[in-house]
Write a protein that holds these residues in place. Sequence first.
Motif, PDB file in Angstrom:
ATOM      1  N   ARG A 105      65.915  75.062  -0.053  1.00  0.00           N
ATOM      2  CA  ARG A 105      65.845  73.546  -0.339  1.00  0.00           C
ATOM      3  C   ARG A 105      64.281  73.466  -0.253  1.00  0.00           C
ATOM      4  O   ARG A 105      63.701  72.653  -0.863  1.00  0.00           O
ATOM      5  CB  ARG A 105      66.449  72.689   0.745  1.00  0.00           C
ATOM      6  CG  ARG A 105      67.798  72.235   0.443  1.00  0.00           C
ATOM      7  CD  ARG A 105      68.312  71.372   1.802  1.00  0.00           C
ATOM      8  NE  ARG A 105      67.456  70.063   1.569  1.00  0.00           N
ATOM      9  CZ  ARG A 105      67.284  69.111   2.526  1.00  0.00           C
ATOM     10  NH1 ARG A 105      68.069  69.689   3.685  1.00  0.00           N
ATOM     11  NH2 ARG A 105      66.657  68.250   2.575  1.00  0.00           N
ATOM     12  N   LEU A 127      72.437  78.432   7.070  1.00  0.00           N
ATOM     13  CA  LEU A 127      71.712  77.635   7.678  1.00  0.00           C
ATOM     14  C   LEU A 127      70.204  77.763   7.117  1.00  0.00           C
ATOM     15  O   LEU A 127      69.598  76.890   6.237  1.00  0.00           O
ATOM     16  CB  LEU A 127      71.755  76.808   8.867  1.00  0.00           C
ATOM     17  CG  LEU A 127      72.705  76.098   9.432  1.00  0.00           C
ATOM     18  CD1 LEU A 127      73.130  76.326  11.076  1.00  0.00           C
ATOM     19  CD2 LEU A 127      73.010  74.666   8.990  1.00  0.00           C
ATOM     20  N   VAL A 147      65.850  73.783  11.269  1.00  0.00           N
ATOM     21  CA  VAL A 147      67.076  74.181  11.443  1.00  0.00           C
ATOM     22  C   VAL A 147      67.618  74.209  12.726  1.00  0.00           C
ATOM     23  O   VAL A 147      66.905  74.687  13.580  1.00  0.00           O
ATOM     24  CB  VAL A 147      67.377  75.511  10.692  1.00  0.00           C
ATOM     25  CG1 VAL A 147      68.740  76.122  10.830  1.00  0.00           C
ATOM     26  CG2 VAL A 147      66.863  75.686   9.260  1.00  0.00           C
ATOM     27  N   GLY A 203      76.775  69.943   4.375  1.00  0.00           N
ATOM     28  CA  GLY A 203      76.623  70.508   5.838  1.00  0.00           C
ATOM     29  C   GLY A 203      77.669  71.414   5.950  1.00  0.00           C
ATOM     30  O   GLY A 203      78.488  71.654   5.089  1.00  0.00           O
ATOM     31  N   THR A 214      70.058  77.944   2.957  1.00  0.00           N
ATOM     32  CA  THR A 214      70.192  76.612   2.575  1.00  0.00           C
ATOM     33  C   THR A 214      68.662  76.011   2.862  1.00  0.00           C
ATOM     34  O   THR A 214      68.225  75.483   1.682  1.00  0.00           O
ATOM     35  CB  THR A 214      71.265  75.821   2.962  1.00  0.00           C
ATOM     36  OG1 THR A 214      72.445  76.309   2.789  1.00  0.00           O
ATOM     37  CG2 THR A 214      71.235  74.234   2.345  1.00  0.00           C
ATOM     38  N   ALA A 215      68.061  75.966   3.879  1.00  0.00           N
ATOM     39  CA  ALA A 215      66.820  75.402   4.063  1.00  0.00           C
ATOM     40  C   ALA A 215      65.634  75.981   3.389  1.00  0.00           C
ATOM     41  O   ALA A 215      64.726  74.994   2.899  1.00  0.00           O
ATOM     42  CB  ALA A 215      66.620  75.629   5.543  1.00  0.00           C
ATOM     43  N   ASN A 249      70.605  67.654   5.669  1.00  0.00           N
ATOM     44  CA  ASN A 249      71.771  68.291   5.033  1.00  0.00           C
ATOM     45  C   ASN A 249      72.090  67.755   3.639  1.00  0.00           C
ATOM     46  O   ASN A 249      73.339  67.429   3.543  1.00  0.00           O
ATOM     47  CB  ASN A 249      73.126  68.136   5.677  1.00  0.00           C
ATOM     48  CG  ASN A 249      72.861  68.663   7.460  1.00  0.00           C
ATOM     49  OD1 ASN A 249      72.088  69.497   7.621  1.00  0.00           O
ATOM     50  ND2 ASN A 249      73.904  68.423   8.253  1.00  0.00           N
ATOM     51  N   GLU A 278      68.216  70.510   8.353  1.00  0.00           N
ATOM     52  CA  GLU A 278      69.509  71.237   8.180  1.00  0.00           C
ATOM     53  C   GLU A 278      69.976  71.397   9.656  1.00  0.00           C
ATOM     54  O   GLU A 278      69.655  72.402  10.490  1.00  0.00           O
ATOM     55  CB  GLU A 278      69.530  72.565   7.725  1.00  0.00           C
ATOM     56  CG  GLU A 278      69.169  72.801   6.246  1.00  0.00           C
ATOM     57  CD  GLU A 278      70.433  72.166   5.549  1.00  0.00           C
ATOM     58  OE1 GLU A 278      71.561  72.258   5.760  1.00  0.00           O
ATOM     59  OE2 GLU A 278      70.082  71.353   4.322  1.00  0.00           O
TER      60      GLU A 278
END
Length: 127
Positions: free
Chosen positions: A99, A92, A110, A77, A95-96, A73, A31
Amino acid sequence: KRSGMLLGPAYCIHKILSDSGLTFNDIGVWEIHEAFAGQVLSNLNALDSEKFCAEEFGKGDGKYGRVPEDKLNLWGGSLSIGHPFGATGARLVTTATNRLHKEDKQFALVAACADSGIGHACLIERA
């Protein structure tokens, strides 16, 4: 000397990989904050440049290579999801970590830039 403006992620990625002993292949989730499209491309190109890696990092064994696009991403992004001023890092990392679980990966990297060449990065390991 040329400016390192917005290349903070490249420097931080180098530091994290050097300190951890990990390689690009070990990272399952990438990310990288998109301040704007050209900024991300500049960082990706820097990491894929033997000259940049040698001059800026003292890396004598070549370049890092290209961050795999199939790991970068993937859920969008900052340009597509949004850039919540003052909360970009939280977005970020969230999201990371999501994921990592959804994609069943071990490590996420990240990275983000800030004004005047500042950058930050973190390595997240899924337990």
